[in-house]
Enzyme design. Structure first.
Site, short mmCIF file in Angstrom:
data_model
loop_
_atom_site.label_atom_id
_atom_site.label_comp_id
_atom_site.label_asym_id
_atom_site.label_seq_id
_atom_site.Cartn_x
_atom_site.Cartn_y
_atom_site.Cartn_z
N LYS A 1 0.85 -1.20 0.00
CA LYS A 1 0.00 0.00 0.00
C LYS A 1 0.88 1.25 0.00
CE LYS A 1 -1.69 1.51 4.11
NZ LYS A 1 -1.38 2.89 4.48
N ASN A 2 1.92 1.22 0.83
CA ASN A 2 2.72 2.44 1.02
C ASN A 2 3.75 2.66 -0.07
OD1 ASN A 2 1.15 2.88 3.22
ND2 ASN A 2 2.70 2.30 4.74
N CYS B 1 -4.82 12.03 12.55
CA CYS B 1 -5.69 10.87 12.69
C CYS B 1 -5.44 10.31 14.08
CB CYS B 1 -5.38 9.84 11.61
SG CYS B 1 -3.71 9.28 11.71
N ARG C 1 0.40 14.55 12.81
CA ARG C 1 0.88 14.33 11.43
C ARG C 1 0.94 15.62 10.61
NH1 ARG C 1 -1.31 8.65 9.36
NH2 ARG C 1 0.71 8.66 8.33
N ASP D 1 4.70 0.64 12.17
CA ASP D 1 3.47 0.02 11.67
C ASP D 1 3.30 -1.41 12.16
OD1 ASP D 1 3.60 1.64 8.40
OD2 ASP D 1 3.09 2.37 10.39
N ARG E 1 -8.47 -0.48 4.98
CA ARG E 1 -7.58 0.54 4.38
C ARG E 1 -6.21 -0.06 4.06
NH1 ARG E 1 -6.30 5.17 7.73
NH2 ARG E 1 -5.02 5.47 5.89
#
Ligand code: EPZ
Length: 418
Positions: A22-23, A117, A122, A305, A397
């Site tokens: 994803k990243n 978030c 952030r 993560d 997500r």
């Protein structure tokens, strides 16, 4: 809202295929906006964030087609808008990554702040510092940042913190700037290398990606290219922890073991058996495990993560473990939920002290962000009884077919979309 009912499961067993990162896919999608011509991105995970990025880019004028499982055909002929509106940008942090390409290609960008978030405020100050150094005139107000510059010029930029997103935004903008840009104290994550490889394939001239000093010689034009995204090291790590916590035996395929080193090292320290192959990793949990300490750091340190998933694992290992979270200021939301399952966790600032307990108990809990959600499902696999993980849309997500993959390994869980 979706929820996942997890029952105490037997040891996970079998093989699982990891999806694309994803990243890596998100910045690479943004980078296709730099090119005149068609790009084909293969191996993109079809996640909520990818669809949200697609919607944002289509709003800006990209034509994006999703072919079979995870192939994106993207063409950015013209720009129908220079504004990344709040209702689209606020859906994902990575929305801010359209700033660099939009500015470099058109000379103007108006971007809604991505906002904070659950895991932290952030800010984007390092992105702004870098794009400003390349010559962008920047104004902020009403929740938007406006950047304008006829022609960006190369510059020497030192990042106060090796921010992944800031490195990516500057890398993309500098690829079409006049002259040379040097980014010092750059992020060295594998996703940065993947982005640089893609831009170079489009005709860019980037050297040093993966080290803390990246040199970019701006070029006049970038062309479309075809690219396969690297595997998702965090999804892989999540399944490694699921195998370890259930004392299972799982072969995790389509991985780059080099990207998993800090995760494998920590699992070995705990006593888990890890065997690395060319493009797979075998994880065998065992009974004799011991507590350990973790400090999250930029790559190649232990990834933030993976912090929530290891909190679940260490909550089931008798003895005292310590986790220090140095990247985000508020990334222990999962602890309160794990405590509802009987975990013994104390939070002191950015320290998490875990007294492992033999047996967690199933309880109703809430996913607060995508990694916390995955961590709670993993804890539910070994908790007595049933665990109901609500707000499971967070998990969508960052994990493609998470429940299907776990069930294929023997997990006893059901997803309810109401
Ligand atoms: C990327 O976020 C990842 N997201 C995150 O993954 C990951 O946790 C993070 O890198 C760190 O590895 C994507 O790639 C889409 P940063 P990013 O800029 O780029 C501060 C997941 O679970 N900072 O390296 O936003 C920031 O507040 C997600 O997949 C500034 O102060 O991370 C944070 O404390 C979560 N100013 C730290 O740096 C800035 O301008 C790291 O942020 C930028 C960042």
């Amino acid at each position: 809202m979706a929820k996942i009912l997890v029952k105490k499961s037997k040891a996970l067993n079998g093989e699982v295929n990891i999806s694309g990162s994803k990243n890596a896919a998100l910045p690479i999608m943004a980078a296709t906006m730099l090119a005149e011509g068609e790009c084909v991105i293969e191996g993109a995970p079809l996640l909520t964030d990818i669809y949200n990025m697609k919607n944002l880019m289509q709003h800006l004028g990209s034509s994006i087609e999703i072919l079979d499982e995870g192939t994106l055909k993207i063409q950015q002929n013209s720009f129908t808008s220079h504004e990344s509106p709040y209702e689209l940008a606020s859906k994902l942090r990575a929305s801010f990554l359209v700033a660099g390409p939009l500015l470099a290609r058109t000379g103007y960008a108006k971007i809604a702040l991505p906002g904070g978030c659950q895991i932290g405020s952030r800010p984007v100050d390092l992105h702004i510092k870098g794009l400003g150094a390349l010559g962008a005139k920047i104004t902020q107000g009403h929740g938007y940042i406006e950047l304008s510059c006829k022609k960006l010029k190369g510059a020497n930029i030192y990042l106060d913190f090796p921010s992944v997103g800031a490195t990516e935004n500057i890398l993309m903008a500098a690829s079409l700037a006049q002259g040379q840009t040097t980014i010092e104290n750059a992020a060295v994550e594998p996703e940065i290398v993947d982005l640089a490889n893609f831009i170079n394939l489009m005709g860019g001239d980037i050297k040093g990606a993966g080290t803390d000093t990246i040199r970019i010689n701006g070029v006049k034009k970038l062309n479309g290219a075809k690219y396969l995204v690297i595997p998702d090291r965090i999804e892989a790590g999540t399944f490694m922890v699921a195998a370890a916590i259930t004392k299972g035996n799982v072969k995790i395929k389509n991985v780059l073991p080099n990207h998993l080193k800090p995760i494998s090292a920590k699992l070995r320290e705990i006593g888990v058996n890890i065997q690395e192959g060319e493009d797979h990793i075998i994880v065998q949990g065992c009974d004799k495990v011991k507590p350990t300490d973790i400090k999250t750091l930029p790559f190649p340190g232990f990834p933030t993560d993976m912090q929530a998933q290891f909190t679940s694992l260490l909550s089931t290992i008798e003895g005292t473990s310590l986790i220090i979270e140095t990247i985000f200021e508020n990334r222990f939301q999962h602890a309160a939920e794990l405590k509802r399952m009987g975990a013994n966790i104390k939070i002191e600032g950015n320290f998490e002290i875990i007294e492992g307990t033999k047996q967690l108990s199933g309880a109703p809990v809430k996913a607060t962000d995508l990694r916390a959600g995955a961590a709670l499902v993993i804890a539910g696999l070994v908790a007595e009884g049933e665990t109901e993980v609500s707000e499971a849309h967070h998990i969508d997500r960052g994990y493609y077919k998470f429940c299907e993959k776990l069930k294929s390994l023997g997990a006893d869980l059901t997803r309810i979309d109401d």
